[in-house]
Design a protein around this motif. Structure first.
Motif, PDB file in Angstrom:
ATOM      1  N   ILE A 140     -12.389  -1.588 -61.547  1.00  0.00           N
ATOM      2  CA  ILE A 140     -12.359  -3.019 -61.242  1.00  0.00           C
ATOM      3  C   ILE A 140     -13.627  -3.676 -61.782  1.00  0.00           C
ATOM      4  CG2 ILE A 140     -10.928  -2.739 -59.162  1.00  0.00           C
ATOM      5  CD1 ILE A 140     -13.456  -3.160 -57.498  1.00  0.00           C
ATOM      6  N   ASP A 141     -13.568  -4.990 -61.938  1.00  0.00           N
ATOM      7  CA  ASP A 141     -14.712  -5.713 -62.486  1.00  0.00           C
ATOM      8  C   ASP A 141     -15.774  -6.034 -61.442  1.00  0.00           C
ATOM      9  OD1 ASP A 141     -13.608  -5.717 -65.014  1.00  0.00           O
ATOM     10  OD2 ASP A 141     -12.585  -7.631 -64.713  1.00  0.00           O
ATOM     11  N   GLY A 142     -15.387  -6.099 -60.180  1.00  0.00           N
ATOM     12  CA  GLY A 142     -16.307  -6.520 -59.124  1.00  0.00           C
ATOM     13  C   GLY A 142     -17.448  -5.548 -58.885  1.00  0.00           C
ATOM     14  N   ARG A 143     -18.479  -6.063 -58.253  1.00  0.00           N
ATOM     15  CA  ARG A 143     -19.642  -5.265 -57.883  1.00  0.00           C
ATOM     16  C   ARG A 143     -19.999  -5.572 -56.444  1.00  0.00           C
ATOM     17  NH1 ARG A 143     -23.316  -5.989 -63.314  1.00  0.00           N
ATOM     18  NH2 ARG A 143     -21.784  -5.008 -64.655  1.00  0.00           N
ATOM     19  N   SER A 144     -20.728  -4.670 -55.833  1.00  0.00           N
ATOM     20  CA  SER A 144     -21.236  -4.867 -54.479  1.00  0.00           C
ATOM     21  C   SER A 144     -22.727  -4.585 -54.493  1.00  0.00           C
ATOM     22  CB  SER A 144     -20.549  -3.923 -53.494  1.00  0.00           C
ATOM     23  OG  SER A 144     -19.183  -4.198 -53.412  1.00  0.00           O
ATOM     24  N   TYR A 145     -23.414  -5.089 -53.475  1.00  0.00           N
ATOM     25  CA  TYR A 145     -24.864  -4.924 -53.388  1.00  0.00           C
ATOM     26  C   TYR A 145     -25.226  -4.472 -51.977  1.00  0.00           C
ATOM     27  CZ  TYR A 145     -24.687  -7.651 -57.653  1.00  0.00           C
ATOM     28  OH  TYR A 145     -24.407  -8.091 -58.920  1.00  0.00           O
ATOM     29  N   ASP A 146     -26.042  -3.437 -51.881  1.00  0.00           N
ATOM     30  CA  ASP A 146     -26.530  -2.934 -50.600  1.00  0.00           C
ATOM     31  C   ASP A 146     -28.036  -3.133 -50.508  1.00  0.00           C
ATOM     32  OD1 ASP A 146     -24.146  -2.030 -49.480  1.00  0.00           O
ATOM     33  OD2 ASP A 146     -24.339  -0.027 -50.355  1.00  0.00           O
ATOM     34  N   LEU A 147     -28.512  -3.363 -49.292  1.00  0.00           N
ATOM     35  CA  LEU A 147     -29.942  -3.394 -49.020  1.00  0.00           C
ATOM     36  C   LEU A 147     -30.324  -2.006 -48.539  1.00  0.00           C
ATOM     37  CD1 LEU A 147     -32.585  -5.001 -48.784  1.00  0.00           C
ATOM     38  CD2 LEU A 147     -31.904  -5.581 -46.448  1.00  0.00           C
ATOM     39  N   VAL A 148     -31.315  -1.409 -49.202  1.00  0.00           N
ATOM     40  CA  VAL A 148     -31.675  -0.011 -48.955  1.00  0.00           C
ATOM     41  C   VAL A 148     -33.171   0.093 -48.662  1.00  0.00           C
ATOM     42  CG1 VAL A 148     -31.726   2.298 -49.983  1.00  0.00           C
ATOM     43  CG2 VAL A 148     -29.853   0.736 -50.526  1.00  0.00           C
ATOM     44  N   ARG A 149     -33.502   0.887 -47.637  1.00  0.00           N
ATOM     45  CA  ARG A 149     -34.911   1.222 -47.368  1.00  0.00           C
ATOM     46  C   ARG A 149     -35.277   2.309 -48.371  1.00  0.00           C
ATOM     47  NH1 ARG A 149     -37.301   0.788 -42.135  1.00  0.00           N
ATOM     48  NH2 ARG A 149     -35.169   0.747 -41.355  1.00  0.00           N
ATOM     49  N   CYS A 150     -36.211   2.020 -49.255  1.00  0.00           N
ATOM     50  CA  CYS A 150     -36.540   2.944 -50.351  1.00  0.00           C
ATOM     51  C   CYS A 150     -37.084   4.276 -49.848  1.00  0.00           C
ATOM     52  CB  CYS A 150     -37.523   2.290 -51.310  1.00  0.00           C
ATOM     53  SG  CYS A 150     -36.812   0.870 -52.168  1.00  0.00           S
ATOM     54  N   SER A 174     -21.177  -4.486 -47.461  1.00  0.00           N
ATOM     55  CA  SER A 174     -22.040  -4.802 -48.602  1.00  0.00           C
ATOM     56  C   SER A 174     -21.907  -6.277 -48.947  1.00  0.00           C
ATOM     57  CB  SER A 174     -21.631  -3.966 -49.815  1.00  0.00           C
ATOM     58  OG  SER A 174     -21.771  -2.596 -49.549  1.00  0.00           O
ATOM     59  N   PHE A 175     -22.845  -6.766 -49.732  1.00  0.00           N
ATOM     60  CA  PHE A 175     -22.769  -8.139 -50.244  1.00  0.00           C
ATOM     61  C   PHE A 175     -21.868  -8.166 -51.476  1.00  0.00           C
ATOM     62  CE2 PHE A 175     -26.975  -8.011 -48.197  1.00  0.00           C
ATOM     63  CZ  PHE A 175     -26.855  -9.095 -47.340  1.00  0.00           C
ATOM     64  N   ASP A 176     -21.095  -9.227 -51.627  1.00  0.00           N
ATOM     65  CA  ASP A 176     -20.241  -9.383 -52.809  1.00  0.00           C
ATOM     66  C   ASP A 176     -21.027  -9.895 -54.009  1.00  0.00           C
ATOM     67  OD1 ASP A 176     -17.973  -8.538 -51.454  1.00  0.00           O
ATOM     68  OD2 ASP A 176     -17.484 -10.560 -50.793  1.00  0.00           O
ATOM     69  N   ASN A 177     -22.122 -10.622 -53.741  1.00  0.00           N
ATOM     70  CA  ASN A 177     -23.012 -11.148 -54.783  1.00  0.00           C
ATOM     71  C   ASN A 177     -24.423 -10.705 -54.451  1.00  0.00           C
ATOM     72  OD1 ASN A 177     -21.054 -12.845 -56.239  1.00  0.00           O
ATOM     73  ND2 ASN A 177     -20.960 -13.940 -54.297  1.00  0.00           N
TER      74      ASN A 177
END
Length: 97
Positions: A17-27, A38-41
């Motif tokens: 699929i073309d879509g992407r997701s974004y996660d906030l991660v503690r490094c 997850s965030f869509d943008n």
């Protein structure tokens, strides 16, 4: 960096699929803070602050004096009598401060 802890945005590419997701991660430890959804943008600083606060982390917000968006104080640059976010920061501003 927020309260001495480093966080990053992980961009997820989905196969087929073309879509992407974004996660906030503690490094440190690779803990995903956006486990539920997850965030869509790519998330804004205000959205990041909400997730951090849900995990008991105080993420102070300011307003970018250039674009008026909410910005994380931890990543903002002091300029004259205000703050400039990474959204508008340019190293040439450092010379005029």
């Amino acid at each position: 960096m927020v309260d001495g802890e480093r966080y990053c945005i992980r961009e997820l590419h989905w196969s087929g699929i073309d879509g992407r997701s974004y996660d906030l991660v503690r490094c440190n430890g690779n803990e995903v803070l956006t486990e539920d959804e997850s965030f869509d943008n790519r998330p804004t600083d205000a959205q990041i602050a909400v997730v951090l606060e849900e995990h008991g982390i105080d993420a102070e917000l300011e307003t970018c004096k250039m674009c008026r968006k909410e910005i994380l104080l931890a990543t903002a640059h002091r300029h004259d009598n205000g703050w400039v976010g990474t959204c508008c920061w340019d190293e040439r501003l450092r010379m005029t401060a």
